[in-house]
Design a protein around this motif. Sequence first.
Motif, PDB file in Angstrom:
ATOM      1  N   HIS A   1      40.796  47.525  38.442  1.00 54.10           N
ATOM      2  CA  HIS A   1      39.918  46.736  38.921  1.00 54.10           C
ATOM      3  C   HIS A   1      39.809  45.858  38.950  1.00 54.10           C
ATOM      4  N   ALA A   2      39.877  44.828  39.971  1.00 52.76           N
ATOM      5  CA  ALA A   2      39.782  43.579  39.363  1.00 52.76           C
ATOM      6  C   ALA A   2      39.317  42.776  40.474  1.00 52.76           C
ATOM      7  N   HIS A   3      38.241  41.454  40.596  1.00 54.76           N
ATOM      8  CA  HIS A   3      37.821  40.987  42.005  1.00 54.76           C
ATOM      9  C   HIS A   3      38.619  39.167  41.339  1.00 54.76           C
ATOM     10  N   PHE A   4      38.444  38.725  42.433  1.00 56.57           N
ATOM     11  CA  PHE A   4      39.129  37.970  42.331  1.00 56.57           C
ATOM     12  C   PHE A   4      38.120  36.641  42.836  1.00 56.57           C
ATOM     13  N   TYR A   5      38.143  35.293  42.446  1.00 60.56           N
ATOM     14  CA  TYR A   5      36.878  34.158  43.108  1.00 60.56           C
ATOM     15  C   TYR A   5      37.790  32.727  43.161  1.00 60.56           C
ATOM     16  N   HIS A   6      37.140  31.611  43.959  1.00 55.20           N
ATOM     17  CA  HIS A   6      37.644  30.995  45.281  1.00 55.20           C
ATOM     18  C   HIS A   6      36.215  29.589  44.862  1.00 55.20           C
ATOM     19  N   VAL A   7      36.869  28.400  44.568  1.00 55.65           N
ATOM     20  CA  VAL A   7      35.786  27.319  44.286  1.00 55.65           C
ATOM     21  C   VAL A   7      36.328  26.139  44.728  1.00 55.65           C
ATOM     22  N   ASN A   8      37.353  26.968  45.427  1.00 56.52           N
ATOM     23  CA  ASN A   8      38.251  25.629  46.410  1.00 56.52           C
ATOM     24  C   ASN A   8      38.773  26.898  47.668  1.00 56.52           C
ATOM     25  N   GLY A   9      40.290  25.780  48.053  1.00 60.15           N
ATOM     26  CA  GLY A   9      41.583  26.518  48.747  1.00 60.15           C
ATOM     27  C   GLY A   9      41.760  27.383  48.533  1.00 60.15           C
ATOM     28  N   ARG A  10      42.186  27.236  47.137  1.00 59.80           N
ATOM     29  CA  ARG A  10      42.975  28.020  46.696  1.00 59.80           C
ATOM     30  C   ARG A  10      42.627  29.388  47.019  1.00 59.80           C
ATOM     31  N   HIS A  11      43.024  30.402  46.858  1.00 63.30           N
ATOM     32  CA  HIS A  11      42.333  31.963  47.264  1.00 63.30           C
ATOM     33  C   HIS A  11      41.967  32.386  45.888  1.00 63.30           C
ATOM     34  N   HIS A  12      41.993  32.225  44.932  1.00 64.34           N
ATOM     35  CA  HIS A  12      41.312  32.428  43.744  1.00 64.34           C
ATOM     36  C   HIS A  12      41.901  31.340  42.589  1.00 64.34           C
ATOM     37  N   SER A  13      41.029  30.793  41.982  1.00 68.82           N
ATOM     38  CA  SER A  13      40.710  30.139  40.904  1.00 68.82           C
ATOM     39  C   SER A  13      40.737  31.015  39.384  1.00 68.82           C
ATOM     40  N   LEU A  14      39.881  32.473  39.213  1.00 74.58           N
ATOM     41  CA  LEU A  14      39.899  33.341  38.830  1.00 74.58           C
ATOM     42  C   LEU A  14      39.630  34.224  39.155  1.00 74.58           C
ATOM     43  N   ALA A  15      40.451  35.301  38.224  1.00 76.02           N
ATOM     44  CA  ALA A  15      39.539  36.535  38.345  1.00 76.02           C
ATOM     45  C   ALA A  15      39.139  37.476  37.045  1.00 76.02           C
ATOM     46  N   ILE A  16      38.536  38.774  37.112  1.00 78.67           N
ATOM     47  CA  ILE A  16      38.320  39.637  36.417  1.00 78.67           C
ATOM     48  C   ILE A  16      38.385  40.609  36.736  1.00 78.67           C
ATOM     49  N   ALA A  17      39.448  41.482  35.265  1.00 83.82           N
ATOM     50  CA  ALA A  17      39.801  42.978  35.647  1.00 83.82           C
ATOM     51  C   ALA A  17      39.028  43.753  34.364  1.00 83.82           C
ATOM     52  N   ARG A  18      39.209  44.747  34.717  1.00 87.37           N
ATOM     53  CA  ARG A  18      38.851  45.796  33.220  1.00 87.37           C
ATOM     54  C   ARG A  18      40.230  46.168  32.338  1.00 87.37           C
ATOM     55  N   PRO A  19      40.128  45.550  31.009  1.00 84.88           N
ATOM     56  CA  PRO A  19      41.275  46.007  30.534  1.00 84.88           C
ATOM     57  C   PRO A  19      41.671  46.836  29.910  1.00 84.88           C
ATOM     58  N   PRO A  20      43.163  47.612  29.621  1.00 84.00           N
ATOM     59  CA  PRO A  20      43.482  48.198  29.112  1.00 84.00           C
ATOM     60  C   PRO A  20      42.666  48.198  28.427  1.00 84.00           C
ATOM     61  N   SER A  21      42.801  47.291  26.671  1.00 76.80           N
ATOM     62  CA  SER A  21      42.227  48.074  25.555  1.00 76.80           C
ATOM     63  C   SER A  21      40.536  47.695  25.830  1.00 76.80           C
ATOM     64  N   GLY A  22      40.017  47.975  26.918  1.00 78.11           N
ATOM     65  CA  GLY A  22      38.987  47.541  27.336  1.00 78.11           C
ATOM     66  C   GLY A  22      38.356  46.756  26.439  1.00 78.11           C
ATOM     67  N   LYS A  23      38.893  45.691  25.348  1.00 81.73           N
ATOM     68  CA  LYS A  23      38.471  44.194  25.072  1.00 81.73           C
ATOM     69  C   LYS A  23      38.571  43.591  25.486  1.00 81.73           C
ATOM     70  N   SER A  24      37.427  42.171  25.278  1.00 84.33           N
ATOM     71  CA  SER A  24      37.715  40.957  26.139  1.00 84.33           C
ATOM     72  C   SER A  24      39.262  40.650  25.691  1.00 84.33           C
ATOM     73  N   SER A  25      39.775  39.955  26.484  1.00 82.83           N
ATOM     74  CA  SER A  25      41.758  39.540  26.451  1.00 82.83           C
ATOM     75  C   SER A  25      41.651  39.089  27.625  1.00 82.83           C
ATOM     76  N   PHE A  26      42.387  38.456  27.611  1.00 84.53           N
ATOM     77  CA  PHE A  26      43.694  37.592  28.452  1.00 84.53           C
ATOM     78  C   PHE A  26      44.672  38.098  28.523  1.00 84.53           C
ATOM     79  N   LEU A  27      44.498  37.812  29.811  1.00 77.77           N
ATOM     80  CA  LEU A  27      45.653  38.103  31.214  1.00 77.77           C
ATOM     81  C   LEU A  27      47.141  37.545  31.410  1.00 77.77           C
ATOM     82  N   HIS A  28      46.477  36.766  32.271  1.00 76.41           N
ATOM     83  CA  HIS A  28      47.525  35.758  32.727  1.00 76.41           C
ATOM     84  C   HIS A  28      47.133  34.585  33.497  1.00 76.41           C
TER      85      HIS A  28
END
Length: 301
Positions: A178-205
């Motif tokens: 379950h992920a949301h994707f966000y833009h701040v310029n012409g790039r489709h997304h500069s940031l995305a957030i998702a519910r991680p498999p571990s349930g803890k804050s983590s960096f995905l890619h």
Amino acid sequence: MITSLAYFGVTSPNHKDWETFGPEILGCELVQPGADGAVRLRFDEMECRLTIHPGERNDVAYIGWTTTGEKDAEALAERVKAQGIAVHRATTEQAASRAVIGYFWFLDPAGFRQELIWGQLRPRTPFRPGRAMSGFRTGDQGLGHVVLGVPDVAESDRFYRDVLGFHLSDTVVDGPIHAHFYHVNGRHHSLAIARPPSGKSSFLHIMFEANSLDDVGTAMDLCEQHGVPMTRSLGVHTNDRMTSFYLHSPAEFRIEYGWGGLEVDDLWVPRYYDRTSAWGHHHLNKHLSHFLELGDAGSKA
């Protein structure tokens, strides 16, 4: 007020491996090391966009965002403070270590250190790729994009949109994803957030976009030649139409290496998808987890 992803920093006990991995596999330019011995990599006209600090564990150190100037960065900092979050202004020495004029920093609701910067420095010398390639798609679109695993998607969604001013591009709901994707310029997304498999804050890619599809194919060949694990095969995402593959970095996080990402504009209307990829992006290297997650958030490097 935020206009692009400026830079990304991590800590890693394998930081020295990036001296060859960055130029030879990714195509970055290796520049002068940081005062702490950090490996610093250049992607374009900016002095440095990726820094790997020496550390006892692999972890996110900071994520830098370009703003429209000191006044607007300060206004954003005040909005963050209004959420009950402590905000700090970098010292002159701290700003110099990031090759910027100044920045404010804070820990977001998921614990990631975010930096609101202004005045990113451009050296006199031109960018020289570490290997033969056409370069990276950066400029006004910034370094690329980051995907963060956050324990409370709704809380982080409100923060990034209502407080920091990110704009929703689309949402993907695909099985456990379950992920949301966000833009701040012409790039489709500069940031995305998702519910991680571990349930803890983590960096995905993190994603780097090359200027040609040939550069992506070359990177795949180099991964095979140098034994760099690829975690997902070549494929195209449903939402940003990026043709890309994923590889495993020496700092234990995934890199999406792609080309041909979709551009958005001010009239963009958010979309919704039930698949992450139109084709490809099959899981490789079964010994690696379904999602490679990097450490806990909130390093103070």
